[in-house]
Design an enzyme around this catalytic site. Structure first.
Site, PDB file in Angstrom:
ATOM      1  N   GLN A  28       0.868  -1.909  -0.314  1.00 10.20           N
ATOM      2  CA  GLN A  28       0.338   0.153   0.089  1.00 10.20           C
ATOM      3  C   GLN A  28       0.932   1.399   0.018  1.00 10.20           C
ATOM      4  OE1 GLN A  28      -3.419  -0.590   3.452  1.00 10.20           O
ATOM      5  NE2 GLN A  28      -2.106  -2.132   3.749  1.00 10.20           N
ATOM      6  N   ASN A  29       2.569   0.977  -0.163  1.00 10.00           N
ATOM      7  CA  ASN A  29       2.710   1.913   0.571  1.00 10.00           C
ATOM      8  C   ASN A  29       3.379   2.784  -0.807  1.00 10.00           C
ATOM      9  OD1 ASN A  29       3.042   0.915   2.732  1.00 10.00           O
ATOM     10  ND2 ASN A  29       5.299   0.394   2.714  1.00 10.00           N
ATOM     11  N   ASP A  82       6.143   4.553  -1.486  1.00  8.53           N
ATOM     12  CA  ASP A  82       7.486   4.690  -1.629  1.00  8.53           C
ATOM     13  C   ASP A  82       7.971   3.613  -2.302  1.00  8.53           C
ATOM     14  OD1 ASP A  82       8.683   2.300   0.152  1.00  8.53           O
ATOM     15  OD2 ASP A  82       7.688   3.076   1.819  1.00  8.53           O
ATOM     16  N   HIS A 127      -1.483   2.243  -4.194  1.00 11.11           N
ATOM     17  CA  HIS A 127      -2.052   2.919  -3.815  1.00 11.11           C
ATOM     18  C   HIS A 127      -0.842   4.241  -4.404  1.00 11.11           C
ATOM     19  CE1 HIS A 127      -3.849   2.008  -0.237  1.00 11.11           C
ATOM     20  NE2 HIS A 127      -4.723   1.816  -1.195  1.00 11.11           N
ATOM     21  N   GLY A 168       2.905  -4.447   9.279  1.00 11.43           N
ATOM     22  CA  GLY A 168       2.791  -3.086   9.304  1.00 11.43           C
ATOM     23  C   GLY A 168       1.763  -2.357   8.682  1.00 11.43           C
TER      24      GLY A 168
END
Ligand code: OAD
Length: 228
Positions: A86-87, A89, A104, A170
């Site tokens: 979902q990050n 980065d 995302h 996480g």
């Protein structure tokens, strides 16, 4: 080769110095989602939205992958691995993972504000007002905002349905449709969750590793990969 699917959230990058969203020191404590992460916010105040993502990009470019990103890449020695993140980065890629699906989007690319399929690499950290796509519309960050479609979700669901081992790291499982992916993982699959504060989870039978990502992921990868 057995297939491992890893679904990650902001927690895996926390120890690289990138803020999570919903922890007490998280990004959504300092900003309203409605002000910076919706199509309406972009219509209302593109400068504010652009600045918000420029800051995120700067932080990402200054961050380094941590031991958890690197350990996940080691799984590829013995498994067919897909990381669904979902990050926004790019720390999984920089940590060595070869097969990363960004649900995302990714902050290091820009996107046409007319056609979400037109994306481009960004030079440096700053995307300026006045930088245009090939259609002549303003470039924005290549991220999925609240209220927008998540184009990769069907592909992600298909990948989850083929897992032999599933690892969750996480994520608070607050944001849909990403959080619903756990329901596509077949019942008999070995499932692990790594988080220092494990969220309530409705899909069955997760082995719980209540630890920070650098510690918990390294531990699990040592169990899964001979000689790591
Ligand atoms: P959250 O901020 O909602 O959740 C972060 C999770 O990471 C929590 O469960 C924490 O307990 C955990 N955590 C904190 N430190 C950790 C560490 N060192 N190691 C492991 N886990 C740790 O972030 P996400 O679930 O990723 O979406 O949020 C999902 C989406 O909401 C994001 O992709 C973003 C956000 O709004 C969009 O912008 C569309």
């Amino acid at each position: 080769m057995k297939k491992i699917v890893v679904l990650t959230g902001a927690g895996i990058s926390a120890e690289s110095g990138l803020q999570t969203f919903r922890d007490s020191d998280g990004l959504w404590e300092g900003y309203n989602i409605e002000d910076v992460a919706t199509p309406e916010a972009w219509q209302r105040d593109p400068v504010l939205v652009q600045d918000f993502y420029n800051m995120r990009r700067k932080a990402v470019l200054e961050a380094q992958p941590n031991a958890a990103h690197v350990a996940l890449a080691k799984l590829e020695q013995q498994y067919d691995v897909t990381v669904i993140t979902q990050n926004i980065d790019d720390l999984h890629e920089r940590g060595g993972s070869g097969n990363v699906l960004h649900l995302h989007g990714v902050i290091t690319r820009s996107q046409s504000s007319l056609n979400p399929n037109l994306t481009y690499p960004i030079n440096g950290w700053e995307l300026k007002i006045g930088e245009l796509c090939e259609l002549g519309s303003q470039l924005r960050a290549h991220v999925v905002w609240f209220g927008e479609a998540v184009p990769m979700i069907e592909e992600a669901a298909r990948i989850c349905s083929q897992a032999d081992i599933f690892i969750l790291v996480g994520t608070s499982l607050n944001v849909y449709p990403a959080a619903g992916l756990i329901h596509y993982v077949p019942n008999d699959v070995s499932k692990f969750i790594i988080d220092p504060k494990i969220p309530p989870i409705t899909a069955g039978n997760f082995t719980r590793i209540e630890a920070k990502a650098t510690e918990g992921v390294t531990l699990l990868v040592k169990e899964l990969v001979n000689g790591y």
